[in-house]
Design a protein around this motif. Sequence first.
Motif: not given
Length: 1168
Positions: A403-406, A412-413, A445-446, A478-479
């Motif tokens: 969720q947080s990376y999403y 970022w996109m 980095l992401y 998802r990742l």
Amino acid sequence: MAVESISADWEFDRFDDGSQKIHTEVQLKNYTKFLEEYSSQLKAIEEALDDSIGDVWDFTLDPIALQLIPYEQSSLLELIKTENKVLNKVITVYAALCSEVKKLKYEAETKFYNGLLYYGEGVSDTSVVEGECQVQMGRFISFLQELSCFVSRCFEVVVNIVHQLAALYNSNKAATKIIESSGVHFQTVYEHLGELLVVLITLDEIMENHATLRDHWKMYKRLLKSVHHNPSKFAILEEKLKPFEKLLLKLEGQLLDSMIFQACVDQRFDNPGEGVSVSKNSAFAEEFAHNIRTIFANVESKLGEPSEIDQRDKYAGVCGLFVLHFHIFRTVDKKLYKSLLDVCKKVPAVTLTANIIWFPDTFLINKVPAAAKLMDKKSLQAIRSSRDAFLQQKAQTLTKDVQSYYVFVTSWMMKMEAILSKEQRPDKLAEDLSNRCNVFVQGILYAYSISTIIKTTMNLYMSMQKPMTKTSVKALCRLVELLKAVEHTFHRRSLVVADSVTHITQQLHSQALTSISTAKKRVISDKKYSEQRLDVLSALVLAENTLNGPSTRERRLVVSLALSVGTQMKTFKDEELLPLQLVLKKLDLISELRERVKVQCDCSFLYWHRAVFPIYLDDVYENAVDAARIHYMFSALRDSVPTMLHAKHMESCEQLLECYDKEIMDVFNEHLLDKLCKEIEKDLRLSVHTHLKLDDRNPFKVGMKDLAHFFSLKPIRFFNRFIDIKAYVTHYLDKTFYNLTTVALHDWATYSEMRNLATQRYGLVMTEAHLPSQTLEQGLDVLEIMRNIHVFVSRYLYNLNNQIFIERTSNNKHLNTINIRHIANSIRTHGTGIMNTTVNFTYQFLQKKFYIFSQFMYDEHIKSRLIKDIRFFRETKDQSDQKYPFERAEKFNRGIRKLGITPDGQSYLDQFRQLISQIGNAMGYVRMIRSGGLHCCSSAIRFVPDLEDIVNFEELVKEESLSDETQKAASVLDSVLSDLTTNSAEGTEYFKMLVGVFAPEFRSLKNMHLRNFYMIVPPLTVNFVEHSIGCKEKLNKKNKNGAAFTDDGFAMGVAYILKLLDQYQEFDSLHWFQAVREKYMKEMSAVVKEQNVQATSQDEKLMQTMNLTQKRLDVYLQEFELLYFSLSSARIFFRADKTAAEETQEKKDREDVAKAAAVSSETESSSK
């Protein structure tokens, strides 16, 4: 040219005749025309490519790729040029060694890792043929030999690096100093050495985890043993075997025992012959240890932080360096050892490549046993348990991480899109570039963080053989999607990124140069010259010169080495040095942006975890709303393809690719496409059949899945093809609907409704089946009846007034009927041509039946009785008022029974009646075919506005001078319309044809015995009436076997045969039906009289009997009347009002009239 070559003398004589001008104008006109055509073509191309034109690149359609990496044209010797010759040599040596390490690492990562990893893949366990393993290993030996050479080269490079470093840091006071090395730390060289050691560690780990390779190796050795015993059988010379066996032993010892790294660190580094002392060199030992500590300090601070990039790989390198240091100098820094082990709590495992995971604690304990003994067992145990704890914790936090990376990645996109689509302002160029640089770095980095989570988690589960929960699998997938989303974002904006990268590198160069020039000024301003200070100055000048050029890997390496020398003696202040290091790090990242993104977002490791793919597809199917993410997963699965090209164990790597392709496609079909097809089909069926009471489909109760999202997806690229989900499902539905319609043509309406619904609900463009359509109550098909007409006429009963056939008996609870509409539908299905064929079949059937008819009439018993009856009637007709007596017919009917009856109680007359009924049914069927044809034609032609005035389309089309195809189509339309009008106006007189074809034969002299037929009609009618009343009475009984309420086939048959024999007048002369009516009226009046007489006596039983008698007489009279009406109606079809002679005369008259008209028209034309 001819004009130019004219000599000067003739110049004055030239005159302008205007031809040149005309010629020029023609050329100009042609050129203008060409330009117009060309520009229109370009416009058409642009319109065709409209969607894909622009600065956004599609990842799947990538015909052109941008290579941003600058290529270094200069050699290292040309790059490293200063006045300081010694420094030049030192930097050149280390730069050359570092470049060599990079090349070796690249070769290992692309060629050797993949070749080893994919060994044994692409062959299913079930299809392994005996001896296949040995064949694979046989192909693989040459690859192992190459690997052996590669490993030997790595060993040499490691030794050389150690020697070169030892030569610089020499504790021997007698030895001459090359340069002042006290404050110089070539950290870059140690990092490169670490990278090379990690390559060897990785090779060891691959060998260790490769059970298939070791098994095949054993089998291959056994095979070699059997070859050794019988070399002639295998056509191999014995002297060649020995060297080969030696080679295999060498390969096994060097590579397969997982001792590559161990062999490297166990090498003899001291070589007195070269004058380099290593193990006794305390200055070098200290320098070595210092660099390990420095690198480790840098790595440790970043591990697990959001800004971590390649620290894990460096950590593996530090561990390798630590072990190498221990093996060279035999000393252990316990504090460092403990720190290295403590990191394992933070980093439980490091993924070296693909699915190869490395546990640093195991490695350090095994390789430095002396230090391991000093550690207490509890702390070592704690490290192992922390690994399990890490997995448990990961399983719980994965969903949160996703969720947080999403959020991070999507924001970022958006930043990427915003910053790259924004116009650059000249006044804020520097700020804009640094913003872009930061956004690019953030993306990397992401990507690194997500990649690390996926690889570590998946590989740990696999390595520790622990099951993953479905939730974890979905989260990891998802990742993977997020990872690919990062890569796609960079790729989509390739043009802008490429443009920005060059500017950003220039900006970073200028920042670095500013910093270096400040330091240089500081050094120059200090007047105390020393060799060390000159080295520093030369190093700074070298760094400056190298930075004045493209940002190639070689230049960045030289700058890094030069600054190792240039930063000693406090030339840079602390607040200057950190920004400079940061700038150089950024420069490293930005210069290799595309490559870094590619490496970090590479998902080729998914090949080893492809078991998650079915679960992922199930999840996508369940959550159809965001179906578009499937593109990312296929992109990730596609990453394995380039690595597979290095597989060496098969005849061609294409086999491995085909196997992988098939496996993925099978899973995709099973878990998504087929399920989707079935679900869509089910939904369409249930929607069309809502009138049936089916399961509850209330979306509020049972939920609802909107599968239409799958059809808005772009085709998915996989291998060298596109998977179009929409096209696949459309094809499936088309195929299913077509096949099922062919099986049951009457369902065509249902399936076309389902087609329309598929278009409305899912936007699927369905293909029209173009199958002949039928109605739901199609009834028996004309073709079926035609093929089995003998069965049809015996099983069905004809009703003359309603023009309907009814089944005689049926095992079902209902009887089938066939009427005009059914026949019309069949004709529409098969075309009007089938009508003539049906009549032809009927003719053949009648031929057979008339043969039996003739035989019956020829029978002596029948013929003699009929002749007797004819003679009797002729003699007595005056006494009987020209009427044939009813008693005589009844007596004939009963008399026939004496000749014998069939097992089911039928007399010969019964069978003859059935024969005539069947002939009549056949005629009734022909009548129905004609009516059906007219019905079909009239429904087809109802769209023509005026049948009297039909325009000629072909002429109209020719007038408009349309294409040949259109003219052809118009002529076909004209012919169809003319056919329909003639058919609907006339219809074919089939009865006339069937009379005309049989009549001459029936009336010929050789068939004189048929002339008695009219006399058998009265007994036949008596027989028919008895049979009909019996059938009707059965309708009210429980057992309805043999029940019927109509059988007009008999009347049709009698009327047809009388016409064929031209005996209507003979039959009418019998006045048979009047005689019947008189007979019954007489009997009924007698009964009424009797009733009046008995009314006074009041005998109830007698009265009941009288009533029943009256009722029976009523029924018989009514039945005879019905038969009379049916026969009269049937006679109309065959023009019963005229005899054969009269018809012939009428035909002759018509012909005479036609001739006379023709003659008069001729005379008129001649007179004109």
